[in-house]
Design a protein around this motif. Structure first.
Motif, PDB file in Angstrom:
ATOM      1  N   MET A   1       4.893   3.288  -1.796  1.00  0.00           N
ATOM      2  CA  MET A   1       3.746   3.783  -3.143  1.00  0.00           C
ATOM      3  C   MET A   1       4.690   3.931  -4.601  1.00  0.00           C
ATOM      4  O   MET A   1       4.063   3.526  -5.356  1.00  0.00           O
ATOM      5  CB  MET A   1       3.123   5.529  -2.732  1.00  0.00           C
ATOM      6  CG  MET A   1       1.649   5.142  -2.010  1.00  0.00           C
ATOM      7  SD  MET A   1       1.403   6.773  -1.599  1.00  0.00           S
ATOM      8  CE  MET A   1       0.855   6.600   0.151  1.00  0.00           C
TER       9      MET A   1
ATOM     10  N   ILE B   1      -2.292   4.558  -3.033  1.00  0.00           N
ATOM     11  CA  ILE B   1      -2.829   4.177  -1.681  1.00  0.00           C
ATOM     12  C   ILE B   1      -1.693   2.229  -1.474  1.00  0.00           C
ATOM     13  O   ILE B   1      -1.562   1.818  -1.791  1.00  0.00           O
ATOM     14  CB  ILE B   1      -4.001   3.417  -1.586  1.00  0.00           C
ATOM     15  CG1 ILE B   1      -5.023   2.993  -0.399  1.00  0.00           C
ATOM     16  CG2 ILE B   1      -4.900   2.345  -2.821  1.00  0.00           C
ATOM     17  CD1 ILE B   1      -5.917   3.590  -0.231  1.00  0.00           C
TER      18      ILE B   1
ATOM     19  N   MET C   1      -5.649   3.239   6.330  1.00  0.00           N
ATOM     20  CA  MET C   1      -5.012   3.634   4.996  1.00  0.00           C
ATOM     21  C   MET C   1      -4.147   4.687   4.621  1.00  0.00           C
ATOM     22  O   MET C   1      -4.523   5.511   5.559  1.00  0.00           O
ATOM     23  CB  MET C   1      -6.306   3.589   4.106  1.00  0.00           C
ATOM     24  CG  MET C   1      -7.057   1.931   3.794  1.00  0.00           C
ATOM     25  SD  MET C   1      -6.459   0.475   3.414  1.00  0.00           S
ATOM     26  CE  MET C   1      -6.038   1.112   1.371  1.00  0.00           C
TER      27      MET C   1
ATOM     28  N   THR D   1      -2.851   7.260   1.662  1.00  0.00           N
ATOM     29  CA  THR D   1      -3.117   7.577   0.961  1.00  0.00           C
ATOM     30  C   THR D   1      -2.039   8.913   0.238  1.00  0.00           C
ATOM     31  O   THR D   1      -1.236   9.351   0.688  1.00  0.00           O
ATOM     32  CB  THR D   1      -4.626   7.905  -0.098  1.00  0.00           C
ATOM     33  OG1 THR D   1      -4.586   9.293   0.614  1.00  0.00           O
ATOM     34  CG2 THR D   1      -5.344   7.418   0.334  1.00  0.00           C
ATOM     35  N   ASP D   2      -1.510   8.717  -1.304  1.00  0.00           N
ATOM     36  CA  ASP D   2      -0.557   9.836  -1.364  1.00  0.00           C
ATOM     37  C   ASP D   2      -1.196  11.265  -1.269  1.00  0.00           C
ATOM     38  O   ASP D   2      -0.735  12.347  -1.445  1.00  0.00           O
ATOM     39  CB  ASP D   2      -0.517   9.848  -2.994  1.00  0.00           C
ATOM     40  CG  ASP D   2      -1.867   9.813  -3.849  1.00  0.00           C
ATOM     41  OD1 ASP D   2      -2.885   9.676  -3.299  1.00  0.00           O
ATOM     42  OD2 ASP D   2      -1.324   9.673  -5.102  1.00  0.00           O
TER      43      ASP D   2
ATOM     44  N   ASP E   1      -3.048  11.744   1.480  1.00  0.00           N
ATOM     45  CA  ASP E   1      -3.006  12.060   2.908  1.00  0.00           C
ATOM     46  C   ASP E   1      -2.281  12.484   3.006  1.00  0.00           C
ATOM     47  O   ASP E   1      -1.664  13.541   3.830  1.00  0.00           O
ATOM     48  CB  ASP E   1      -3.373  10.407   3.533  1.00  0.00           C
ATOM     49  CG  ASP E   1      -4.334   9.787   4.504  1.00  0.00           C
ATOM     50  OD1 ASP E   1      -5.197  10.980   3.640  1.00  0.00           O
ATOM     51  OD2 ASP E   1      -4.537   8.598   4.129  1.00  0.00           O
TER      52      ASP E   1
ATOM     53  N   SER F   1      -6.262   7.198   7.194  1.00  0.00           N
ATOM     54  CA  SER F   1      -7.110   7.448   7.025  1.00  0.00           C
ATOM     55  C   SER F   1      -7.037   6.064   8.374  1.00  0.00           C
ATOM     56  O   SER F   1      -7.037   5.057   7.982  1.00  0.00           O
ATOM     57  CB  SER F   1      -7.801   7.024   6.229  1.00  0.00           C
ATOM     58  OG  SER F   1      -7.500   8.441   5.015  1.00  0.00           O
TER      59      SER F   1
ATOM     60  N   SER G   1     -10.342  -2.321  -6.871  1.00  0.00           N
ATOM     61  CA  SER G   1     -10.456  -0.872  -7.129  1.00  0.00           C
ATOM     62  C   SER G   1     -11.117  -0.394  -8.600  1.00  0.00           C
ATOM     63  O   SER G   1     -11.767  -1.813  -9.039  1.00  0.00           O
ATOM     64  CB  SER G   1      -8.973  -0.545  -8.233  1.00  0.00           C
ATOM     65  OG  SER G   1      -8.155  -0.655  -9.005  1.00  0.00           O
TER      66      SER G   1
ATOM     67  N   HIS H   1     -15.064  13.316   1.601  1.00  0.00           N
ATOM     68  CA  HIS H   1     -13.932  12.765   0.959  1.00  0.00           C
ATOM     69  C   HIS H   1     -12.771  14.017   0.239  1.00  0.00           C
ATOM     70  O   HIS H   1     -11.527  14.570  -0.113  1.00  0.00           O
ATOM     71  CB  HIS H   1     -12.975  11.713   0.024  1.00  0.00           C
ATOM     72  CG  HIS H   1     -13.435  10.327   1.226  1.00  0.00           C
ATOM     73  ND1 HIS H   1     -12.813   9.737   2.170  1.00  0.00           N
ATOM     74  CD2 HIS H   1     -14.591  10.050   0.493  1.00  0.00           C
ATOM     75  CE1 HIS H   1     -13.325   9.081   2.065  1.00  0.00           C
ATOM     76  NE2 HIS H   1     -14.453   9.147   1.912  1.00  0.00           N
TER      77      HIS H   1
END
Length: 143
Positions: A27, A34, A46, A48-49, A51, A72, A113, A140
């Motif tokens: 990342m 992500i 996926m 993510t930061d 997560d 996720s 995005s 979320h």
């Protein structure tokens, strides 16, 4: 306009057995929050930061924790031949800022995005999606 005209094509993929440290390094290298997670040429999740921060660090998990333990796994996606207008509505409904993009063989071909949409669609329609995405609560929310 179709998704393939707006999406980012250069996508790096992490493996679920990689550590969250490796995901965080990817990342940082990509300046992204992500990373798609794939196994045997298939998208399986996926990471993510968020997560890493909420599902790992906040729960006392270390940097060697497997991505598969905090990612996720339920992945929402769109197809490269979908219309951007339809995808924007879905982004708002799902409260997501980005979606992996698959071809009809369900192989990852890019990421779309909200920023990609804003740059590609000059009519300001990305603002409507952002308003929906940014409303409080939803699936979320970490609260």
């Amino acid at each position: 306009m179709q998704v393939n005209a707006a999406m980012t094509r250069d996508v790096r993929v992490a493996n679920p057995n990689h550590s969250i440290r490796e995901a965080a390094t990817m990342m940082a290298d990509l300046d992204a929050g992500i990373i798609p997670v794939g196994e045997h040429d298939r998208l399986v999740g996926m990471i993510t930061d968020r997560d890493i921060a909420v599902r790992a660090v906040a729960q006392g998990k270390g940097p060697e924790t497997r991505i598969g333990d905090v990612m996720s796994a339920e992945v929402k996606y769109c197809f490269e031949d979908d219309e951007v207008d339809e995808v924007m509505t879905n982004l708002g409904d799902l409260q997501l800022r980005r979606l992996p993009v698959l071809n009809r063989d369900k192989r990852l071909v890019g990421i779309l995005s909200l920023g990609d949409i804003a740059v590609s669609m000059e009519d300001g329609s990305a603002g409507l999606a952002l308003a929906e995405i940014s409303r409080p609560g939803g699936a979320h929310s970490q609260t």
